[in-house]
Structures are given as structure tokens and as C-alpha cells.
Design a protein around this motif. Structure first.
Motif, PDB file in Angstrom:
ATOM      1  N   ASP A 142       0.822  -1.200   0.000  1.00  0.00           N
ATOM      2  CA  ASP A 142       0.000   0.000   0.000  1.00  0.00           C
ATOM      3  C   ASP A 142       0.863   1.259   0.000  1.00  0.00           C
ATOM      4  OD1 ASP A 142      -2.525   1.108  -0.073  1.00  0.00           O
ATOM      5  OD2 ASP A 142      -2.489   1.539   2.087  1.00  0.00           O
ATOM      6  N   HIS A 143       2.050   1.169   0.621  1.00  0.00           N
ATOM      7  CA  HIS A 143       2.935   2.327   0.716  1.00  0.00           C
ATOM      8  C   HIS A 143       4.065   2.284  -0.302  1.00  0.00           C
ATOM      9  CE1 HIS A 143       0.690   2.844   4.457  1.00  0.00           C
ATOM     10  NE2 HIS A 143       0.983   4.141   4.302  1.00  0.00           N
ATOM     11  N   GLY A 144       3.869   1.505  -1.365  1.00  0.00           N
ATOM     12  CA  GLY A 144       4.793   1.589  -2.489  1.00  0.00           C
ATOM     13  C   GLY A 144       6.039   0.740  -2.381  1.00  0.00           C
ATOM     14  N   TYR A 145       5.988  -0.331  -1.627  1.00  0.00           N
ATOM     15  CA  TYR A 145       7.142  -1.235  -1.583  1.00  0.00           C
ATOM     16  C   TYR A 145       6.770  -2.540  -2.274  1.00  0.00           C
ATOM     17  CZ  TYR A 145       8.923   1.950   1.970  1.00  0.00           C
ATOM     18  OH  TYR A 145       9.360   3.062   2.625  1.00  0.00           O
ATOM     19  N   LEU A 173       6.677   1.866   9.120  1.00  0.00           N
ATOM     20  CA  LEU A 173       7.119   2.620   7.945  1.00  0.00           C
ATOM     21  C   LEU A 173       8.265   3.566   8.300  1.00  0.00           C
ATOM     22  CD1 LEU A 173       3.656   3.325   6.327  1.00  0.00           C
ATOM     23  CD2 LEU A 173       5.381   1.655   5.614  1.00  0.00           C
ATOM     24  N   ALA A 174       8.196   4.153   9.506  1.00  0.00           N
ATOM     25  CA  ALA A 174       9.269   5.049   9.944  1.00  0.00           C
ATOM     26  C   ALA A 174      10.589   4.307   9.986  1.00  0.00           C
ATOM     27  CB  ALA A 174       8.926   5.631  11.309  1.00  0.00           C
ATOM     28  N   ARG A 175      10.567   3.110  10.562  1.00  0.00           N
ATOM     29  CA  ARG A 175      11.792   2.309  10.668  1.00  0.00           C
ATOM     30  C   ARG A 175      12.333   1.939   9.279  1.00  0.00           C
ATOM     31  NH1 ARG A 175      11.235   3.637  15.148  1.00  0.00           N
ATOM     32  NH2 ARG A 175      11.005   2.415  17.034  1.00  0.00           N
ATOM     33  N   VAL A 176      11.379   1.547   8.429  1.00  0.00           N
ATOM     34  CA  VAL A 176      11.783   1.141   7.085  1.00  0.00           C
ATOM     35  C   VAL A 176      12.442   2.309   6.349  1.00  0.00           C
ATOM     36  CG1 VAL A 176      10.897   0.460   4.806  1.00  0.00           C
ATOM     37  CG2 VAL A 176      10.082  -0.717   6.883  1.00  0.00           C
TER      38      VAL A 176
END
Lengths: 233, 904
Positions: free
Chosen positions: A28-31, A114-117
Motif C-alpha cells: 500500500d505504501h509503495g514497496y 514505515l518510519a523504521r523502514v
């Protein structure tokens, strides 16, 4: 619509519901999402698929997540974020010291993930380009590497040699957790000794000098039982 | 009234016997006058009959003496293998008690009850083996000749002139369930002997010449018949008693047997037994240690112990007293226990000694009043070991020599005084000498000193000098008075000294016992109890010690082996197990396994056997004296009751813990079922309404419900975390890592880990300029703060202030988390830190674990947590934890701050 250069993330996790939830959140967040159920399968996929980041569960049925990290680090620099339950701080520290980049405690929210990624990917990219900035800014703090001056709200703050080294190390891994052992090695080299008892005190000094409220810090975050993190987002 | 006529003691003992009989095996004795009357034959015959009734019969040991008829009867019966024991090059066949106990048949045949076992067997006598079989619930058939009955031994010896060493205590016969007399007229027996059916030819001839004379046989037969008849009468009486049959009972007689340490005393004991039996009387055996008697020799002590033990075996009560005046003590004791007859031995002293010192017998007779006194002769033929004092002989000589020297010195002094003093004053010098001798060397030397003094006085100080002749006859009176005074003084002095010595010893023992019981009472911890007990016993008895305790599985296990030089390495678990099971002494100097190197004592508490104490003296003759063994038993009893006390308190603590755990479990279940189900119900409900929602369900509503799911699952997560923390605290696996943590860092870590949840409130922190360092575990303390802050968020209105402060207080850090909630009512202030306690069960959510966890963690740190009302409304949760100043880091750095490039 997926572009060719979207980062690929490999999730090594034996629990189906968690894999499913991660798949939804990450795609969903483009990965690009890849998955593996066991440690062995995961290592094989890292070798074949060359992912940009690995999310690794510490409690796998075949290989210990720690063991996977160790094997992986012999030939790969791919960023690794480990997943583990609360109360297993010792395992986390071991995995981090073995070369994992960051960790998440189950249960975690998508925001945190997501922050960690993002941090891990950015850090890896920075290592690859090796570009050197003359200064570093976070919040109201500015560090001038050239003159070795530190400013809070553009007012200079005097740091001792060790406090400055500590700050530099945290900036180097900005956003990522850094274990106590790691910090000690960076500042005193492999032969650190008694200093380990004082690390917390140096950290407290640094915080009192740079933070507005040392008991409610914005940047120099303590992750109890694991290490420190310079929060920059 | 029938009740008045019934003897309650007898009734009670009958009840007890009945009770133990149910568990014990039955004992049947085939009783005969002499060997060869057919006891073994009869026994085997009845065994066969039992076997025909399908009863499990086994031959434990049967001696056929080569008789074929007997051997033929053994065919078809199971025979236990005999134990072969090697003794002095010969191989002895013995009954194997362990095999018998292991086989555990219903009935076992053990021939020759009076047999003495080979050395190193478990018991000295076979009847002890039989007793153990009976205790194990096995019925026993056995054989016995009349000559082997303890109380009849003297009579038999008188008839046959043969003294038998193998004797069976009467108490065992009395406890026999059945005694079958196997009788054969003497003529027939002799006939059988001649035919070689009893002994093999040559043996038979010798036997006929000696023991098997017709006169002997008639007498022994009469004895056996009479003994059995007495048993029948006794059984009949018992029956009457048991079945309330009216019968004029004679007043119960009591017999007192007074003994000395002489080996002849056993004769008195047997005589007492016979008289008690005949009169159906109770009897007591008494030994009085006279203070005037000098210390007894080792042999005498052994003999005394044996006599007393014999008396106990024969069913007597035994009593030891000590006193100044023996006859008075005897009479006092007799009067106190309503004794009607006293048995006492005829004195073995010479007549002149009796005239001189008086006789105990005479005094007892004189003082006895209404009590009958029976004086029984000692057997002159029995060798009477003279009272040799092995240890004293050499020292006695020197004592007498020194006595002579003292008298010589007195004479010199007297000689010097002679010109200036009256002779009557010079006598004083001699009397002083006598006193000195009496205090130092005892009775004999002091008598010698008295006589010598008179002689020396006469010789040197009374004219004509250097001559025993006396010029003035009035000196004769001086001599007589002087002798008398000297003797009286010496006797009194010796008596006083001995009494003092005895008092000192008694005092020592009492002190030792007292000091042990005082130390024992100071602790309830089993380990230190054993340590204290063994140390005291080891010291007082100069022994190595070890101790077995009964484990939870009922088996004995070594609990302690003493310490240092008192350590006993190799206690024998076999003996200990036997002692534990039979609740009797065993080992060194006892009847059971006397060959063992240590003494094993059962530790008998009030309710059950606690274990076994093993004591191995450094010198083996240490326990020869009966009073030593008794003292040791007293110590063992003390230790046993202390151990039992400790065990009981452990038990009750365990029970208390169990009740607590049970309560905890039930409250946990009720709390969990509610607190787990509420969020689960919300999650499931919200999720299903999304899944089954119609098109009308818009995105806004959907997000709302998902938010609800998210919050409820976070709540579940917290609950599970708390439960895990509680479990860790509860199981005692919680480990507090003691490290220094700046207090602002701990507060900061807690706040940053819950950043998202803090958005609804304003958090203010306040720490000293130089914040102290908490000594403790950062992860755990962060957990405490987390729980407190979470509570503050939960109970305070949105947008209100949460204040967190840290300050020094009496060397600790005091941390306060203040909220603006409704506050805690006074009656709840202490209880909210208990598990599953919620101020109001209806409104509050959560399992009531958070504060209990805080309490557990803070207590583990050695701190304290409580709640106060907050000025201006709300609650102040406060806790203290140990703290120290922030360590100085300057020395690790260069003196100057960071050098700067722009300044270079």
C-alpha cells in the motif's frame, strides 16, 4: 502502478496473519513485497532476489532469527529490521550487535513500521553514496562538523570531547537504534572497559545540554534495555 | 459396680494389644520340656495342615538333627534358602530374615526360638528376628524348650546344674497368641533316645549321661506343664476381664526389686519376675546410686545396663535413683508407688564390714514398716567378679603413698608444736591432715590417714615418746575420740565431695541440654536446626554425628553429616532404616547389630518418627554407662521435637501458601474472563459489522470502527503484558539488575515509549538541576512509571496536567506522578496496591494488576510506593528507590572542554 525502482522488502516470518498484514501495509505504501516462511528459505531468497530491506522475525521455527542475522552478515549488507515480543530485550540487543539495523516490538503499528523502514533505507543509501555534509541539523540543533561547534537555537553549547563523539555517533546512525555496546566501540574502540558504567551519565549530560527538558526528551531517546536512538523525523 | 473392679490399666493395655495384634502376625509356640519330645515334628505337621487349607506356608528355618521322620514331613513345603555365615573358619547356617521379609508368606516356620545368631547378624537372638517378622505381619510358628524361658532359667539351672545361655524373654511368650505344649512321658523320651531317634547314636549316649537323666526329665516336664498351666489361667483371667465377668480381683500387688551393679542382680530380677507372675503383680526394678559408693568400674556399669535391660525385657519398669542414703531412697520409692513387697539381695560383704558400716538390707528391713522384704541369696558358685578398678590401681597406690607423706608432714608439724602447745591442740594438726587426704584421695586413704594419725600421735607426741606405750591412761580416750573424729570427718568430707561432683555433672548435663534446647528454639529453619543439634550432641558426647531425615516420599535420606572433625562419613542406611522402622536403638552397645561402629537412635517426635540420629563416639567405650545413653536419648528427643516443630511449621506455611495461591487463581480467573472478553467482544463485533456491512456503511464509519478495534487490541496487549509481568514477579524469577541510571533518563524513556498516548494530556516534568542516579533496573522502573502515567491518563480529564517530579529524600529518590483525576478514597489507599483490587469494580477497566506490579517492582528494589491526595484535587502516586549522586566523569576527560578548530 509499480515503478521498476520501487524498493523490495523481504519478510521472513512464520505467522501467516502477520505476513498478510505486512503485505497489505507495505504494498500500500509503495514497496515490493516478498515473503519467506523459514530462516533457510529467507537466506536463499536474499541471495536470489537481492531485496533492499529484510524484516526478520526473531522466533522462527527452524533457524533462530539471530542465527539468520549472523549468517547473513557474512556476505550481505542488506538492512535488517527484526521483530520480537516485549520482554526479550536481551535477544534484541544480541541481534542488533550481530548486525541487525533496527527492531520493532510486537505488536506495532504501521506508522512505526514505515518510519523504521524509511530510516533503514535512507541510511543504506547514504552509506552507498558516502556523501559528506558540512553540517547536520535536527530540530533547533545544528552541528558544524568543520568547526566542531554545536548550536542550540543558534547559541553555541560547549561539549566535552566524549560528549561530542557521542553526538557524532548518534548522528551517524540517526533514526536508528544504537546499542550500548556499539556506542562504546565507536567512542573508545574495541578495548572499552570501565567507561560502560559512565555511558548513561555522558548521555544524560548531552541531553541536559541540548534538550529543553531532559526528563521529557524530543531527540535523544532511551530505549530501555536496548540502547539509544536519535529521533530526527 | 463392675467398673470399679476392672483394672483400667489392664483394660487399656489389652485394647492396645488388640489393636496391634490386628496388624501384627500371630505367634504360635510349640513348647516342650526338653529336646526330642517332638516339637519340630508337631510344628511341621500343623504346617502341612495349613498348606492343605491353601495357606501360604514357608519353612524359614528348621533343624532336623538328622531325624528322618522330621525330614520326611518337610517334603512338599517351600523352604527358604539358609544364609551361610562364615565364622572362625566354620560355615554356619542361619535363618535369612531379609529373604523371609522379602518373600512375605502368610505363615513362616522358624525353629528354635532361643537360638543365638552368628556374630554380625542383624540381631543377636533369633527371637528378635521372630519379633521383626511378627511386626511385618507374618504369622510365625516356632519351637521352644522350657529351659530357655528367661524367668525359669535359674530353676532349670538348679535342677540340671547346666546354665543355658540362650534365653527368651517372658514378654515374648506372654504375647504369643498360642502356646501348644508338646508332651512326651520321660520313659518314652528315653526310649526314643535309645533308639537313636532324637540324636545320632554317640551324641545320644553322652546326652543320656548328662542332661537326659530321668530325674531331670521329670522335673523339666513338670516345669513345662506348670508354666503352660499358668498361661492357661492367665488367659482365662484375661478372658474374664475382657468379657465383664464378675470376679473378686485381689488388690493389685506391686513388687520392688532392688539391684546392685553386681552380675548376680539378674538373679534378683528373675526372682522378681516369677513372684510378679505368680501374684499377677506389677513390678519395678530399682537401682539406687549411693553417694557414698565410690565410682563404679566399667564392668559394673556394663553389668548394670544389662540387668536393667533384662528387667525391661521381662516386663518390669526400671528406675534409677541417686541419693545419700540408699535404704531411705528405697523405702521412699516403695512408699510412693504403693509397693507391697521388696526383693533385695543378701549382702556379699563380710560380717565385720556389716557391723562396721551397717548393711543396706538391715536398714531396709528396719525401715520397711508394713512392706514385706524378701532377701534372696546370691549364688556362691557363680564367679563374682571382684570390684577391681582397672583404672585406679596404680593411682590408688600413689594415693596411699601420698597419704603416708601427709601424715609424716603432720607429724613434723606436731613435733615442732610439741614444746609450745598442749597435746589436745596438736591433735588438730593431724585432723587437718585427715581432711586434706579425704578431699584429695577419697575414702580408703582417709581411713588410713585416720589410723596412721592416731598411731603417729601416740608414737611421737605422747610420752613416753617413740613408743606406743602410754603413760597416762586418759590418752586412751584421746586416741579413741581422735580416731572417731578423724573417721567421721573423712567420711563426711568424702561424701560432700562426691555429692558436689555429682551435682556438678548433673549441672553440666542440664546446662548442655538447656543450651541446646535454647539454641534449637531460636530457629525454625530445618538446616540450622540440624546444624545446632548435631554440633551440641557432637560436643557433649565427643562424637562424630550424622542424621537421616524422612523425606516426603517416606524414605530416609542423609540430611546432615556433622561438620569438620565431627563429620561422620559412612553411616549405614540399612541400620538406620531398621531403627526407623522398629523405633529402637541399634548399633554399638545395643542388642541389635552390636558390631556396628556407631549408635543409631530413632528421632521420635510426638506424632511420628522424624528420622534417625547416628552417633559414633571417638572412643568406643563412651556409651558403656547407661546414664550416658539415656542422656543421649534425651538429646535426641529434644532434637526430634524441634525437627518436628520445624516440619509442622513448614507444612502450615505450605498449606497457607496453597490457600493463597488458590484464592489468587480464582480471582485471576474471574478478573481475566471479564477483562479479556470485553475488548475481544468489541473487536469481534466491530470487525464483523465491517465485513457484513452494506454499501451504506461509509468510509468514515468504517474508520471509526477500525479505530475501536485498534484501541481495544492495544488494551488487550497491555493486559497480557501485565499478566506476564505479574507471573514473573509471582514466580520469583524477576531479576533486578543493579545499575546507575540518571533519573531524568528513566522518566524520559517512559514518556517517549508512550508518546502517542500522551497527546490528550499536558505532561510536565521537574527534576533537580543535578539529577540523582537511581540504583536499579531501568526496564522495570520504566514499567512502573508507564503504569502510573497510564493510570493518570485514564482517570484524569482530557487536557489536564500530569506532573512528574523527582527529588532527593533521605538518600533515596522520591518520584511523584500527580494527576487531576477523582483521587483515591482513604479506605482504598492501601488496598489499591494489592492484586486484582479495583477501587470500583463497575466503572474501572483493567484487571487491577498495574499497581500491584508497581508495588512488586518497587519492593524488589527496596523502595516503597504509596498514594496521597493531591492539593487542588487528584492523586499523587509516590515511590522511593535507592539512589546515589551522579558519578564524576571529569577524570575520564581532558581538563579542557572540546578544543575547537576555529580557535587553533
Amino acid at each position: 502502478m509499480k515503478s521498476e525502482n520501487e524498493p523490495t522488502i523481504l519478510v521472513i516470518e512464520d505467522e501467516v496473519p502477520i505476513r498478510r498484514f505486512l503485505k497489505v501495509a507495505l504494498t500500500d505504501h509503495g514497496y515490493a513485497f516478498k515473503e519467506a516462511q523459514t530462516g533457510q528459505e529467507g537466506i536463499a531468497k536474499i541471495a536470489s532476489d537481492r531485496p533492499d530491506l529484510v524484516i526478520l522475525d526473531l522466533g522462527l521455527p527452524d533457524l533462530d532469527g539471530l542465527e539468520v542475522t549472523r549468517q547473513l552478515r557474512e556476505w550481505s549488507d542488506v538492512p535488517v529490521i527484526i521483530l520480537s515480543a516485549r520482554g526479550h530485550e536481551k535477544d534484541k540487543v544480541e541481534a542488533l550487535d550481530a548486525g541487525a539495523d533496527d527492531y520493532l516490538t510486537k505488536p506495532f503499528g504501521v506508522h512505526e513500521l514505515l518510519a523504521r523502514v524509511r530510516v533503514a533505507l535512507r541510511h543504506a543509501a547514504k552509506l552507498a553514496t558516502r556523501q559528506e555534509d558540512p553540517e547536520y541539523r535536527f530540530g533547533n540543533i545544528r552541528v558544524d562538523f568543520g568547526t566542531r561547534c554545536v548550536f542550540v537555537d543558534e547559541k553555541e553549547v560547549g561539549l566535552t570531547r566524549i560528549e561530542y563523539k557521542l553526538l557524532l555517533t548518534l548522528i551517524k546512525y540517526a533514526g536508528k537504534v544504537v546499542t550500548q555496546k556499539h556506542l562504546l566501540k565507536e567512542i573508545w574502540g574495541e578495548e572499552y572497559g570501565e567507561e560502560s558504567n559512565y555511558l548513561r551519565v555522558y548521555m544524560a549530560h548531552l541531553r541536559r545540554k541540548l534538550e529543553q527538558d531532559s526528563a521529557h526528551p524530543k531527540y535523544f531517546i532511551t530505549e530501555a534495555g536496548v540502547g539509544y536512538r536519535l529521533k530526527v523525523e | 459396680m463392675t467398673d470399679a473392679k476392672r483394672d483400667p490399666d489392664l483394660l487399656l493395655s489389652r485394647l492396645k494389644q488388640e489393636e496391634s495384634k490386628n496388624k501384627r502376625g500371630r505367634l504360635k509356640i510349640f513348647f516342650g520340656a526338653v529336646a526330642g519330645v517332638g516339637k519340630t515334628y508337631s510344628m511341621l505337621y500343623s504346617a502341612r495342615k495349613l498348606q492343605e487349607q491353601n495357606i501360604d506356608v514357608v519353612i524359614g528355618y528348621v533343624e532336623t538333627h538328622g531325624r528322618q521322620e522330621t525330614a520326611a514331613l518337610m517334603d512338599g513345603l517351600e523352604i527358604l534358602p539358609e544364609k551361610l555365615v562364615e565364622y572362625k573358619g566354620r560355615e554356619l547356617k542361619e535363618f535369612d530374615i531379609d529373604a523371609a521379609l522379602k518373600r512375605k508368606p502368610a505363615v513362616i516356620l522358624v525353629d528354635e526360638l532361643a537360638h543365638t545368631n552368628a556374630p554380625d547378624s542383624r540381631h543377636i537372638k533369633r527371637w528378635q528376628d521372630v519379633q521383626e517378622l511378627l511386626e511385618a505381619g507374618i504369622d510365625v510358628l516356632t519351637t521352644l524348650n522350657v529351659q530357655h524361658v528367661e524367668s525359669l532359667h535359674d530353676v532349670v539351672a538348679q535342677i540340671t546344674t547346666v546354665s543355658v545361655r540362650e534365653r527368651v524373654p517372658d514378654s515374648l511368650l506372654e504375647r504369643a497368641d498360642e502356646i501348644e505344649l508338646v508332651d512326651l512321658p520321660p520313659e518314652e523320651l528315653l526310649e526314643r533316645l535309645r533308639e537313636g531317634r532324637v540324636y545320632i547314636a554317640e551324641q545320644a549316649k553322652a546326652a543320656m549321661a548328662n542332661f537326659f537323666r530321668k530325674g531331670n526329665l521329670i522335673a523339666l516336664r513338670e516345669l513345662a506343664l506348670r508354666y503352660t498351666a499358668e498361661r492357661v489361667v492367665a488367659a482365662m483371667d484375661e478372658y474374664r476381664q475382657a468379657h465383664d465377668i464378675l470376679h473378686p480381683w485381689p488388690a493389685v500387688e506391686r513388687i520392688l526389686v532392688c539391684i546392685s551393679p553386681s552380675p548376680l542382680a539378674s538373679r534378683l530380677v528373675r526372682a522378681g519376675k516369677r513372684m510378679a507372675e505368680a501374684l499377677r503383680a506389677k513390678w519395678t526394678v530399682l537401682f539406687v546410686q549411693g553417694s557414698r559408693e565410690s565410682a563404679y568400674s566399667k564392668n559394673e556399669k556394663v553389668s548394670l545396663t544389662q540387668t536393667l535391660r533384662l528387667a525391661e525385657q521381662l516386663g518390669a519398669e526400671t528406675l534409677e535413683l541417686s541419693g545419700n542414703n540408699v535404704p531411705e531412697e528405697i523405702i521412699k520409692c516403695a512408699q510412693q508407688s504403693n509397693v507391697s513387697k521388696i526383693i533385695i539381695g543378701k549382702p556379699a560383704r563380710h560380717r565385720w564390714a556389716e557391723i562396721l558400716f551397717g548393711s543396706v538390707v538391715d536398714s531396709v528391713i528396719r525401715l520397711s514398716g508394713p512392706i514385706d522384704v524378701y532377701v534372696i541369696t546370691g549364688d556362691e558358685n557363680t564367679s563374682l567378679p571382684s570390684r577391681v578398678r582397672e583404672f585406679n590401681t596404680t593411682s590408688a597406690y600413689s594415693a596411699y603413698l601420698r597419704t603416708i607423706v601427709v601424715v609424716a608432714v603432720c607429724t613434723c608439724v606436731a613435733k615442732l608444736m610439741l614444746p609450745y602447745f598442749e597435746p589436745s591442740n596438736i591433735v588438730m594438726a593431724y585432723l587437718l591432715g585427715v581432711v586434706i587426704v579425704a578431699t584429695r584421695y577419697g575414702r580408703g586413704p582417709s581411713i588410713l590417714a585416720s589410723v596412721l594419725s592416731v598411731a603417729a600421735f601416740d608414737f611421737f607426741c605422747v610420752p613416753p615418746y617413740l613408743n606406743f606405750a602410754v603413760s597416762d591412761t586418759q590418752y586412751i580416750i584421746t586416741f579413741l575420740v581422735m580416731l572417731l573424729v578423724a573417721l567421721v570427718i573423712s567420711t563426711l568430707t568424702v561424701t560432700i565431695k562426691q555429692q558436689a561432683e555429682e551435682a556438678r555433672l548433673r549441672e553440666l548435663r542440664t546446662a548442655a541440654l538447656y543450651s541446646m534446647s535454647r539454641d534449637l528454639s531460636s530457629t525454625l529453619d530445618m538446616k540450622s536446626l540440624l546444624e545446632i543439634g548435631l554440633r551440641h550432641i557432637g560436643d557433649v558426647f565427643d562424637s562424630r554425628t550424622a542424621l537421616y531425615l524422612v523425606g516426603t516420599d517416606g524414605a530416609l535420606a542423609v540430611a546432615s553429616q556433622g561438620e569438620g572433625k565431627r563429620e561422620l562419613h559412612d553411616p549405614d542406611i540399612g541400620i538406620a532404616a531398621w531403627v526407623h522402622q522398629n523405633k529402637q536403638l541399634a548399633g554399638l552397645n545395643t542388642d541389635t547389630l552390636p558390631g556396628a561402629s556407631a549408635l543409631y537412635l530413632p528421632l521420635q517426635g510426638a506424632q511420628k518418627n522424624v528420622g534417625v540420629l547416628v552417633v559414633k563416639p571417638v572412643q568406643e567405650d563412651r556409651f558403656m554407662s547407661p546414664e550416658q545413653v539415656r542422656l543421649l536419648e534425651t538429646f535426641a528427643n529434644q532434637l526430634a521435637s524441634a525437627c518436628e516443630r520445624a516440619l509442622l511449621s513448614e507444612d502450615s506455611a505450605q498449606a497457607h501458601l496453597q490457600v493463597k495461591t488458590e484464592q489468587l487463581r480464582s480471582s485471576l480467573l474471574s478478573s481475566i474472563s471479564h477483562d479479556l472478553r470485553t475488548p475481544l467482544a468489541t473487536i469481534a463485533g466491530a470487525a464483523s459489522s465491517i465485513i457484513e456491512g452494506t454499501e451504506a456503511l461509509n468510509l468514515e464509519r468504517c474508520k471509526e470502527m477500525v479505530k475501536e478495534i485498534y484501541h481495544e487490541s492495544m488494551r488487550l496487549n497491555r493486559l497480557v503484558s501485565n499478566l506476564l509481568d505479574m507471573t514473573k514477579l509471582q514466580s520469583g524469577t524477576l531479576q533486578v539488575v543493579q545499575e546507575l541510571h540518571p533519573v531524568d533518563e528513566v522518566i524520559g524513556a517512559a514518556l517517549s515509549s508512550m508518546e502517542e498516548r500522551l497527546t490528550s494530556h499536558v505532561v510536565k516534568t521537574q527534576v533537580p538541576a543535578d539529577p540523582p542516579c537511581i540504583i536499579g533496573d531501568a526496564t522495570l522502573l520504566q514499567q512502573v512509571l508507564l503504569n502510573l502515567i497510564e493510570n493518570a491518563i485514564k482517570y484524569s480529564p482530557m487536557g489536564s496536567e500530569i506532573d512528574i517530579t523527582a527529588e532527593w529524600q533521605n538518600g533515596m529518590v522520591l518520584v511523584t506522578v500527580g494527576d487531576r483525576g477523582p483521587g483515591i478514597r482513604n479506605e482504598h489507599k492501601a488496598k489499591i496496591f494489592e492484586k486484582f483490587y479495583r477501587e470500583d469494580t463497575k466503572t474501572a477497566s483493567g484487571a487491577g494488576l498495574g499497581l500491584a506490579i508497581c508495588n512488586g517492582i518497587i519492593e524488589a528494589h527496596g523502595g516503597h510506593i504509596w498514594v496521597e491526595d493531591r492539593p487542588g484535587g487528584g492523586a499523587n502516586f509516590k515511590f522511593t528507590v535507592p539512589a546515589s549522586e551522579t558519578p564524576n566523569t571529569r577524570e575520564l576527560e581532558d581538563p579542557d572542554p572540546l578544543e575547537r578548530k576555529n580557535e587553533v
